[in-house]
Design a protein around this motif. Sequence first.
Motif, PDB file in Angstrom:
ATOM      1  N   ILE A 393       0.832  -1.207   0.000  1.00  0.00           N
ATOM      2  CA  ILE A 393       0.000   0.000   0.000  1.00  0.00           C
ATOM      3  C   ILE A 393       0.868   1.259   0.000  1.00  0.00           C
ATOM      4  CG2 ILE A 393      -1.749   1.298   1.268  1.00  0.00           C
ATOM      5  CD1 ILE A 393      -2.779  -1.305   0.053  1.00  0.00           C
ATOM      6  N   ILE A 394       1.818   1.327   0.920  1.00  0.00           N
ATOM      7  CA  ILE A 394       2.570   2.570   1.081  1.00  0.00           C
ATOM      8  C   ILE A 394       3.647   2.760   0.007  1.00  0.00           C
ATOM      9  CG2 ILE A 394       2.131   2.604   3.558  1.00  0.00           C
ATOM     10  CD1 ILE A 394       4.964   1.623   4.037  1.00  0.00           C
ATOM     11  N   GLU A 395       3.981   1.673  -0.723  1.00  0.00           N
ATOM     12  CA  GLU A 395       4.958   1.855  -1.804  1.00  0.00           C
ATOM     13  C   GLU A 395       4.405   2.745  -2.905  1.00  0.00           C
ATOM     14  OE1 GLU A 395       3.949  -2.181  -4.415  1.00  0.00           O
ATOM     15  OE2 GLU A 395       5.911  -1.950  -3.469  1.00  0.00           O
ATOM     16  N   ARG A 396       3.104   2.880  -2.969  1.00  0.00           N
ATOM     17  CA  ARG A 396       2.476   3.789  -3.927  1.00  0.00           C
ATOM     18  C   ARG A 396       2.819   5.244  -3.607  1.00  0.00           C
ATOM     19  NH1 ARG A 396      -2.595   1.014  -5.903  1.00  0.00           N
ATOM     20  NH2 ARG A 396      -2.348  -1.155  -5.207  1.00  0.00           N
ATOM     21  N   TYR A 397       3.243   5.462  -2.378  1.00  0.00           N
ATOM     22  CA  TYR A 397       3.603   6.808  -1.940  1.00  0.00           C
ATOM     23  C   TYR A 397       5.105   6.942  -1.694  1.00  0.00           C
ATOM     24  CZ  TYR A 397      -1.394   6.486  -1.128  1.00  0.00           C
ATOM     25  OH  TYR A 397      -2.740   6.274  -1.288  1.00  0.00           O
ATOM     26  N   GLY A 398       5.870   5.977  -2.236  1.00  0.00           N
ATOM     27  CA  GLY A 398       7.323   6.047  -2.122  1.00  0.00           C
ATOM     28  C   GLY A 398       7.867   5.651  -0.770  1.00  0.00           C
ATOM     29  N   LEU A 399       7.117   4.830  -0.026  1.00  0.00           N
ATOM     30  CA  LEU A 399       7.546   4.418   1.312  1.00  0.00           C
ATOM     31  C   LEU A 399       7.585   2.906   1.419  1.00  0.00           C
ATOM     32  CD1 LEU A 399       5.314   6.885   3.376  1.00  0.00           C
ATOM     33  CD2 LEU A 399       7.762   7.137   2.920  1.00  0.00           C
ATOM     34  N   ARG A 400       8.285   2.415   2.435  1.00  0.00           N
ATOM     35  CA  ARG A 400       8.282   0.994   2.772  1.00  0.00           C
ATOM     36  C   ARG A 400       8.727   0.865   4.229  1.00  0.00           C
ATOM     37  NH1 ARG A 400      13.683  -0.823  -0.588  1.00  0.00           N
ATOM     38  NH2 ARG A 400      15.194   0.290   0.725  1.00  0.00           N
ATOM     39  N   HIS A 401       8.435  -0.277   4.808  1.00  0.00           N
ATOM     40  CA  HIS A 401       8.877  -0.536   6.178  1.00  0.00           C
ATOM     41  C   HIS A 401      10.372  -0.830   6.186  1.00  0.00           C
ATOM     42  CE1 HIS A 401       4.981  -0.651   8.317  1.00  0.00           C
ATOM     43  NE2 HIS A 401       4.513  -0.977   7.125  1.00  0.00           N
ATOM     44  N   LYS A 402      11.065  -0.330   7.216  1.00  0.00           N
ATOM     45  CA  LYS A 402      12.504  -0.571   7.308  1.00  0.00           C
ATOM     46  C   LYS A 402      12.821  -2.058   7.322  1.00  0.00           C
ATOM     47  CE  LYS A 402      13.772   3.758   9.583  1.00  0.00           C
ATOM     48  NZ  LYS A 402      14.412   4.379  10.779  1.00  0.00           N
ATOM     49  N   SER A 403      11.981  -2.822   7.983  1.00  0.00           N
ATOM     50  CA  SER A 403      12.027  -4.279   7.938  1.00  0.00           C
ATOM     51  C   SER A 403      10.630  -4.767   8.281  1.00  0.00           C
ATOM     52  CB  SER A 403      13.059  -4.842   8.922  1.00  0.00           C
ATOM     53  OG  SER A 403      12.557  -4.811  10.246  1.00  0.00           O
ATOM     54  N   LEU A 404      10.361  -6.045   8.033  1.00  0.00           N
ATOM     55  CA  LEU A 404       9.039  -6.570   8.318  1.00  0.00           C
ATOM     56  C   LEU A 404       8.770  -6.686   9.812  1.00  0.00           C
ATOM     57  CD1 LEU A 404       8.658  -9.334   5.571  1.00  0.00           C
ATOM     58  CD2 LEU A 404       7.968  -6.927   5.501  1.00  0.00           C
ATOM     59  N   LYS A 405       9.777  -6.479  10.627  1.00  0.00           N
ATOM     60  CA  LYS A 405       9.615  -6.598  12.070  1.00  0.00           C
ATOM     61  C   LYS A 405       9.184  -5.297  12.731  1.00  0.00           C
ATOM     62  CE  LYS A 405      13.144 -10.210  12.578  1.00  0.00           C
ATOM     63  NZ  LYS A 405      14.428 -10.575  13.242  1.00  0.00           N
ATOM     64  N   THR A 406       9.215  -4.199  11.977  1.00  0.00           N
ATOM     65  CA  THR A 406       8.963  -2.898  12.593  1.00  0.00           C
ATOM     66  C   THR A 406       7.919  -2.109  11.813  1.00  0.00           C
ATOM     67  OG1 THR A 406       9.957  -0.771  13.210  1.00  0.00           O
ATOM     68  CG2 THR A 406      10.905  -1.929  11.319  1.00  0.00           C
ATOM     69  N   PRO A 407       7.110  -1.302  12.512  1.00  0.00           N
ATOM     70  CA  PRO A 407       6.166  -0.424  11.810  1.00  0.00           C
ATOM     71  C   PRO A 407       6.832   0.825  11.238  1.00  0.00           C
ATOM     72  CG  PRO A 407       5.930  -0.175  14.181  1.00  0.00           C
ATOM     73  CD  PRO A 407       6.904  -1.287  13.971  1.00  0.00           C
ATOM     74  N   GLU A 408       8.108   1.077  11.584  1.00  0.00           N
ATOM     75  CA  GLU A 408       8.800   2.265  11.079  1.00  0.00           C
ATOM     76  C   GLU A 408       8.993   2.166   9.571  1.00  0.00           C
ATOM     77  OE1 GLU A 408      12.413   2.873  13.170  1.00  0.00           O
ATOM     78  OE2 GLU A 408      11.482   2.897  15.150  1.00  0.00           O
ATOM     79  N   VAL A 409       8.880   3.309   8.899  1.00  0.00           N
ATOM     80  CA  VAL A 409       8.972   3.327   7.443  1.00  0.00           C
ATOM     81  C   VAL A 409      10.130   4.215   6.998  1.00  0.00           C
ATOM     82  CG1 VAL A 409       6.507   2.911   7.177  1.00  0.00           C
ATOM     83  CG2 VAL A 409       7.351   5.260   7.225  1.00  0.00           C
ATOM     84  N   GLU A 410      10.499   4.043   5.730  1.00  0.00           N
ATOM     85  CA  GLU A 410      11.552   4.841   5.115  1.00  0.00           C
ATOM     86  C   GLU A 410      11.202   5.043   3.653  1.00  0.00           C
ATOM     87  OE1 GLU A 410      15.085   2.533   5.474  1.00  0.00           O
ATOM     88  OE2 GLU A 410      14.411   0.972   4.083  1.00  0.00           O
ATOM     89  N   LEU A 411      11.926   5.932   2.999  1.00  0.00           N
ATOM     90  CA  LEU A 411      11.735   6.139   1.577  1.00  0.00           C
ATOM     91  C   LEU A 411      12.232   4.926   0.809  1.00  0.00           C
ATOM     92  CD1 LEU A 411      13.005   9.827   1.239  1.00  0.00           C
ATOM     93  CD2 LEU A 411      10.637   9.048   1.023  1.00  0.00           C
ATOM     94  N   THR A 412      11.547   4.593  -0.279  1.00  0.00           N
ATOM     95  CA  THR A 412      12.033   3.509  -1.132  1.00  0.00           C
ATOM     96  C   THR A 412      13.285   3.976  -1.853  1.00  0.00           C
ATOM     97  OG1 THR A 412      10.616   4.251  -2.938  1.00  0.00           O
ATOM     98  CG2 THR A 412       9.747   2.537  -1.484  1.00  0.00           C
ATOM     99  N   SER A 413      14.103   3.049  -2.319  1.00  0.00           N
ATOM    100  CA  SER A 413      15.406   3.385  -2.904  1.00  0.00           C
ATOM    101  C   SER A 413      15.276   4.295  -4.104  1.00  0.00           C
ATOM    102  CB  SER A 413      16.136   2.101  -3.308  1.00  0.00           C
ATOM    103  OG  SER A 413      15.351   1.348  -4.220  1.00  0.00           O
ATOM    104  N   LYS A 414      14.225   4.129  -4.918  1.00  0.00           N
ATOM    105  CA  LYS A 414      14.106   4.949  -6.118  1.00  0.00           C
ATOM    106  C   LYS A 414      13.767   6.396  -5.787  1.00  0.00           C
ATOM    107  CE  LYS A 414       9.216   3.859  -6.920  1.00  0.00           C
ATOM    108  NZ  LYS A 414       8.261   3.290  -7.887  1.00  0.00           N
ATOM    109  N   ASP A 415      13.235   6.621  -4.574  1.00  0.00           N
ATOM    110  CA  ASP A 415      12.885   7.984  -4.186  1.00  0.00           C
ATOM    111  C   ASP A 415      13.913   8.609  -3.253  1.00  0.00           C
ATOM    112  OD1 ASP A 415      10.441   8.166  -5.592  1.00  0.00           O
ATOM    113  OD2 ASP A 415       9.536   6.826  -4.112  1.00  0.00           O
ATOM    114  N   GLN A 416      14.925   7.796  -2.852  1.00  0.00           N
ATOM    115  CA  GLN A 416      15.947   8.342  -1.987  1.00  0.00           C
ATOM    116  C   GLN A 416      16.922   9.192  -2.805  1.00  0.00           C
ATOM    117  OE1 GLN A 416      17.662   4.977  -0.041  1.00  0.00           O
ATOM    118  NE2 GLN A 416      16.078   4.887   1.532  1.00  0.00           N
TER     119      GLN A 416
END
Length: 433
Positions: A393-416
Amino acid sequence: MMKDDDDKKIQAPADDVWLPKGRGSQTKVVYCLCFIAAACTIALWGLNSSKLIVSRSSASNSPPIYGPNKLTPEEVREYLADVDKGMKAFLNSSTPFTKFGPPVVDWDKTRRDAIRRSTNSSSGVNPKPRIMIITSSHPKKCENKQGDLMLLKSIKNKMDYCRLHGIELYYNMDHVDTEMTSWWVKTFLTHMLMKEHPEIDWFWWMDSDAIFTDMTFELPLHKYEKYNMVMHGWEDAVYDKRSWLGLNAGVYLIRNCQWSMDFLHAWAPMSPKGKIRDGAGEFLTLALPDRGKSEADDQSAIVYLMVTDRKRWGSKIFLESSFYFQGYWRHLSGRFEEMMAKYKPGLYGDDRWPFVTHYCGCEFCSGSINPEYTRDQCLMHMERGINFADNQIIERYGLRHKSLKTPEVELTSKDQPHKNETSTAKAAHSKRT
């Protein structure tokens, strides 16, 4: 049976050690008659024991030992017919089931008229099938801190999928009934919503611990045109082995039609908690070889209806196994990273990228964890599943979870920012500082 014959006399055995001492010949004849009568009784009992007569006492005291390799198909049919006769007699002698009100009749016509009014369509058929997901959770606060959080994440997951695919959602948090508790609340809610929403074509029940893990995959409704109910399962496990684990009732799709109304009226009477649920459970155990002694549950009851009346019920239930209409989390959750590396969502729905992952046995809210695993294991793996789905869902907005173990998110590599751009930005920041 003994037949009197004046020409024949019953001879006492020569060896009379077994007789009480000091008795006369008349006493010996009496004992001999008793011995023969007892032998006849045992022989008749052995003959009749091969033919089961189901009753409450036989269900609770002496269930027969049998299995798919010990009875012929004809014997199985006769046996199940006897069990079903006992089940119906028991339910008919119990307090009448009135939770649904009187049986619904002519429902298909009622639906067509409702669709005509809502769509101005002369055909009485929706242009596109309308689906409503039903789910439910405990009305009270969960017994553990993480339970409420997981329920919130679970309903958010379902809302995301519904929003993407134009599906309606009904989320129940009410205490529905004092007798139709636990698994059985689904029958009450499904029946209620069918009557309240005749314009809906399909109702899709999902347990609160089942989540979407492929947010793009869609149900192949064309496969189910001739069927009225869909569940994950296997025909050989249901019809050949009569296994209560031959299907999973935690996720099912049911058509809004007269057949479904009738099916719910056949399914739900086993549900009232107490003597009825306990008694029905005894007959379910008689019919399903691998089921232990316990109160009636929704899943065993469906298998029971399918095997005792396959023509009426089983012929209209599609057991889906080509993709994960619901997949067991212990087989899937540890492989999410591998799936992301090798495959894409929306194409498979199976073990390459499961459509629905079911965390059955975890019981996040009540805290009744299956002893095979711990609460921490359940929480960790469901968090992984939630984030695995949320990434889609959030990859549509250029985001992803830092890992599947955490709710924290970061920018996807193509948007960094590019490495050189990052260095320049840092230098400019230092200069401004």
